[in-house]
Scaffold this active site. Structure first.
Site, PDB file in Angstrom:
ATOM      1  N   LEU A   1     -35.549 -19.098  11.848  1.00  0.00           N
ATOM      2  CA  LEU A   1     -34.857 -18.104  11.022  1.00  0.00           C
ATOM      3  C   LEU A   1     -34.999 -16.694  11.597  1.00  0.00           C
ATOM      4  O   LEU A   1     -35.945 -16.386  12.304  1.00  0.00           O
ATOM      5  CB  LEU A   1     -35.345 -18.157   9.579  1.00  0.00           C
ATOM      6  CG  LEU A   1     -36.821 -17.971   9.264  1.00  0.00           C
ATOM      7  CD1 LEU A   1     -37.242 -16.524   9.289  1.00  0.00           C
ATOM      8  CD2 LEU A   1     -37.102 -18.566   7.898  1.00  0.00           C
TER       9      LEU A   1
ATOM     10  N   GLY B   1     -26.906  -3.188  24.624  1.00  0.00           N
ATOM     11  CA  GLY B   1     -27.476  -2.043  23.927  1.00  0.00           C
ATOM     12  C   GLY B   1     -28.830  -1.656  24.476  1.00  0.00           C
ATOM     13  O   GLY B   1     -29.100  -1.840  25.664  1.00  0.00           O
TER      14      GLY B   1
ATOM     15  N   CYS C   1     -40.780 -11.123  17.394  1.00  0.00           N
ATOM     16  CA  CYS C   1     -40.663 -12.454  18.018  1.00  0.00           C
ATOM     17  C   CYS C   1     -40.318 -12.411  19.495  1.00  0.00           C
ATOM     18  O   CYS C   1     -41.109 -12.862  20.322  1.00  0.00           O
ATOM     19  CB  CYS C   1     -39.641 -13.274  17.255  1.00  0.00           C
ATOM     20  SG  CYS C   1     -40.039 -13.402  15.509  1.00  0.00           S
TER      21      CYS C   1
ATOM     22  N   LYS D   1     -42.928 -10.779  21.885  1.00  0.00           N
ATOM     23  CA  LYS D   1     -44.181 -11.548  21.890  1.00  0.00           C
ATOM     24  C   LYS D   1     -43.979 -12.921  22.532  1.00  0.00           C
ATOM     25  O   LYS D   1     -44.765 -13.352  23.385  1.00  0.00           O
ATOM     26  CB  LYS D   1     -44.675 -11.699  20.444  1.00  0.00           C
ATOM     27  CG  LYS D   1     -45.766 -12.720  20.223  1.00  0.00           C
ATOM     28  CD  LYS D   1     -46.255 -12.696  18.785  1.00  0.00           C
ATOM     29  CE  LYS D   1     -45.412 -13.483  17.818  1.00  0.00           C
ATOM     30  NZ  LYS D   1     -45.602 -14.933  17.838  1.00  0.00           N
TER      31      LYS D   1
HETATM   32  C1  UGA Z   1     -35.493 -14.124  16.453  1.00  0.00           C
HETATM   33  C2  UGA Z   1     -34.595 -15.363  16.659  1.00  0.00           C
HETATM   34  O1  UGA Z   1     -33.218 -14.974  16.631  1.00  0.00           O
HETATM   35  C3  UGA Z   1     -34.854 -16.404  15.579  1.00  0.00           C
HETATM   36  O2  UGA Z   1     -34.072 -17.558  15.826  1.00  0.00           O
HETATM   37  C4  UGA Z   1     -36.344 -16.777  15.596  1.00  0.00           C
HETATM   38  O3  UGA Z   1     -36.667 -17.690  14.579  1.00  0.00           O
HETATM   39  C5  UGA Z   1     -37.169 -15.508  15.387  1.00  0.00           C
HETATM   40  O4  UGA Z   1     -36.856 -14.563  16.437  1.00  0.00           O
HETATM   41  C6  UGA Z   1     -38.622 -15.901  15.435  1.00  0.00           C
HETATM   42  O5  UGA Z   1     -39.078 -16.350  16.498  1.00  0.00           O
HETATM   43  O6  UGA Z   1     -39.290 -15.882  14.398  1.00  0.00           O
HETATM   44  P1  UGA Z   1     -35.413 -11.946  14.895  1.00  0.00           P
HETATM   45  O7  UGA Z   1     -36.573 -11.446  15.695  1.00  0.00           O
HETATM   46  O8  UGA Z   1     -35.474 -11.861  13.416  1.00  0.00           O
HETATM   47  O9  UGA Z   1     -35.125 -13.505  15.231  1.00  0.00           O
HETATM   48  O10 UGA Z   1     -34.152 -11.098  15.352  1.00  0.00           O
HETATM   49  P2  UGA Z   1     -32.752 -11.298  16.093  1.00  0.00           P
HETATM   50  O11 UGA Z   1     -31.666 -11.142  15.107  1.00  0.00           O
HETATM   51  O12 UGA Z   1     -32.733 -12.510  16.930  1.00  0.00           O
HETATM   52  O13 UGA Z   1     -32.744 -10.014  17.028  1.00  0.00           O
HETATM   53  C7  UGA Z   1     -33.781  -9.739  17.967  1.00  0.00           C
HETATM   54  C8  UGA Z   1     -33.477  -8.476  18.746  1.00  0.00           C
HETATM   55  O14 UGA Z   1     -32.422  -8.698  19.677  1.00  0.00           O
HETATM   56  C9  UGA Z   1     -33.047  -7.289  17.894  1.00  0.00           C
HETATM   57  O15 UGA Z   1     -33.715  -6.133  18.356  1.00  0.00           O
HETATM   58  C10 UGA Z   1     -31.549  -7.180  18.165  1.00  0.00           C
HETATM   59  O16 UGA Z   1     -31.078  -5.861  18.027  1.00  0.00           O
HETATM   60  C11 UGA Z   1     -31.473  -7.659  19.604  1.00  0.00           C
HETATM   61  N1  UGA Z   1     -30.140  -8.188  19.967  1.00  0.00           N
HETATM   62  C12 UGA Z   1     -29.667  -9.325  19.379  1.00  0.00           C
HETATM   63  C13 UGA Z   1     -29.398  -7.566  20.955  1.00  0.00           C
HETATM   64  O17 UGA Z   1     -29.821  -6.532  21.531  1.00  0.00           O
HETATM   65  N2  UGA Z   1     -28.187  -8.091  21.321  1.00  0.00           N
HETATM   66  C14 UGA Z   1     -27.681  -9.206  20.748  1.00  0.00           C
HETATM   67  O18 UGA Z   1     -26.580  -9.640  21.128  1.00  0.00           O
HETATM   68  C15 UGA Z   1     -28.441  -9.843  19.752  1.00  0.00           C
END
Ligand code: UGA
Length: 447
Positions: A156, A256, A263, A266
């Protein structure tokens, strides 16, 4: 589906959300945490994290008698048939994963486990942890009762955690005994997600592989964006163009300032270390991590360049502090590093965030904090977009122009349309938006 009695140890994102969602589909859930103050708050349905919809979900299931909170692990484990371990697994200074919270939880489980208890590890843990946990429990049991340990990693996302649980892409179950795997699959049945059953090591590694791959996708598109800047191409169209190839897919190609959060940073480092521990140099992952670090520096350099070469004595309005929208989580948030670099270079920083300003103020002395986007922009020399909150994306170019001292926008999330900004007399700098200064962009799909 048979309703099960669950104890969930750890009430962080994973534990709290999974506990509430499992209660919502009919299981009896007790959530446990060693933090007594947190448990007290949770008993009042006062949710310690910002997660849309969670308070209502918790309240509803508490009222229905399916969800409760306790600080007493023994009592919860004693009453449960399935124990979910969802405690934190932070990084150690060495880069290895700190499993001490998992170990502490297991020690408590061993003391109160029933005959046939099923222990399910949801925390993100290195390969071999479930097997190790089984030995650990066996050695500590006061009587030789049968039990099982399985792996069930969580996928999630913060900010959309409830939606992700109810609309999961897949459930990954690692278990050596098919009956154990079937029971965990049945537990999830109402979510209706495809189930992958495998051995425990594979399930554990799948979690790291997913996060490492997603992080790599982001670093890849960010490097492409950097090339776009040099050759005058537009990364938004490049991403759309490659995303239409079903083998690549359109998701996670948003260029970006890079990824942050609790997550990806780490888990990528942990995976690198896991590989290193078995004498394997995971080169792509090493580059992914490095590119992500450099992307923050690159953004600061873009701001300086837009301001004529330096940020010294310039007022910079940083829009967004949380590592992404819809969360108040500041862990490894790009904004923190970016603001520190700006301050070191002599900028006067003001920052906007919808929910994270109070927490951020403790980490960022000397930054004027605003929870009103217009107020943050007033009199600034540049608007620097770091988190694409809706309230930021919805800002009217005319208002931005009116509020800023200099009409400059450096958009670290490509949240705005370059043409629209230019039409309002704003100087717009995106991430890899090279040739999109309002003249020859042809993004519309001709279907
Ligand atoms: C992430 C994973 O997406 C989940 O599937 C996983 O369960 C979770 O880590 C975990 O290991 O617990 P999360 O850290 O909540 O989830 O956030 P994301 O929505 O995946 O975004 C992570 C980062 O990537 C954010 O800083 C976001 O801005 C960046 N991002 C995301 C981008 O720079 N570009 C994108 O196209 C997508």
């Amino acid at each position: 589906m048979a309703a099960e009695k669950l104890a969930v140890i750890g009430t962080g994102y994973v534990g709290l959300v999974s506990g509430a969602c499992f209660a919502d589909i009919g299981h009896q859930v007790v959530c446990v945490d060693r933090d007594a103050a947190k448990i007290e708050r949770l008993r009042q349905a006062d949710i310690p994290i910002y997660e849309p919809g969670l308070e209502e979900l918790v309240r509803r299931n508490m009222e229905a008698g399916r969800l409760r909170f306790t600080g007493d692990t023994a009592e919860a484990v004693c009453a449960a048939d399935i124990v979910l371990i969802a405690v934190g697994t932070p990084a150690l200074a060495s880069g290895d994963v700190d499993r001490s919270q998992v170990e502490a939880a297991l020690a408590q489980v061993a003391a109160s486990m029933n005959i046939g208890t099923l222990v399910v590890i949801k925390s993100t843990v290195p390969v071999g942890t479930a097997r190790w946990a089984e030995t650990f429990l066996r050695e500590r049991l006061t009587q030789p009762v049968p039990f099982a340990v399985a792996s069930n990693p969580e996928f999630l996302r913060e900010g959309s955690a409830i939606h992700d649980t109810f609309h999961a892409d897949r459930i990954v179950i690692g278990a050596d005994d098919p009956a154990v795997a079937a029971r965990i699959a049945a537990l999830h049945e109402p979510f209706g997600a495809p189930v992958l059953i495998t051995n425990r090591e594979t399930a554990e590694l799948t979690k790291y592989a997913a996060n490492a791959f997603l992080a790599t996708k982001i670093s890849f598109i960010n490097e492409m964006a950097n090339v776009c800047d040099k050759v005058g191409a537009d990364i938004a169209d490049v991403a759309a163009g490659i995303g239409m190839d079903r083998r690549i897919g359109p998701h996670f190609l948003q260029a970006g300032v890079g990824y942050g959060g609790s997550c990806f940073p780490k888990d990528t480092k942990a995976q690198l270390k896991i590989a290193e521990n078995v004498q394997y140099d995971f080169r792509i992952l090493r580059a992914t991590i490095e590119v992500n670090r450099l992307q923050r520096e690159r953004f600061v350099a873009k701001i300086a360049e837009a301001l004529g070469g330096t940020v010294r004595q310039m007022r910079v309005a940083v829009m967004g502090l949380a590592f992404k929208p819809n969360t108040d989580d500041l862990r490894d948030a790009p904004a923190i590093d970016i603001i520190r670099m700006l301050q070191e270079e002599g900028a006067d920083v003001r920052a906007y965030d919808l929910v994270a300003t109070e927490r951020a103020a403790r980490e960022l002395p000397g930054v004027a904090m605003f929870d009103d986007a217009h107020a943050a922009l007033e009199g600034a020399d540049v608007m620097a977009v770091v988190t694409e909150w809706d309230a930021v994306k919805r800002l009217e170019p005319a208002d931005i122009k009116r509020l800023l001292r200099q009409p400059i926008v450096v958009d670290g999330r490509n949240a705005f349309d370059p043409q629209r900004m230019a039409a309002h007399g704003l100087r717009y700098v995106g991430m890899g938006r090279g040739a999109t200064n309002g003249k020859n962009r042809q993004t519309d799909l001709l279907v």
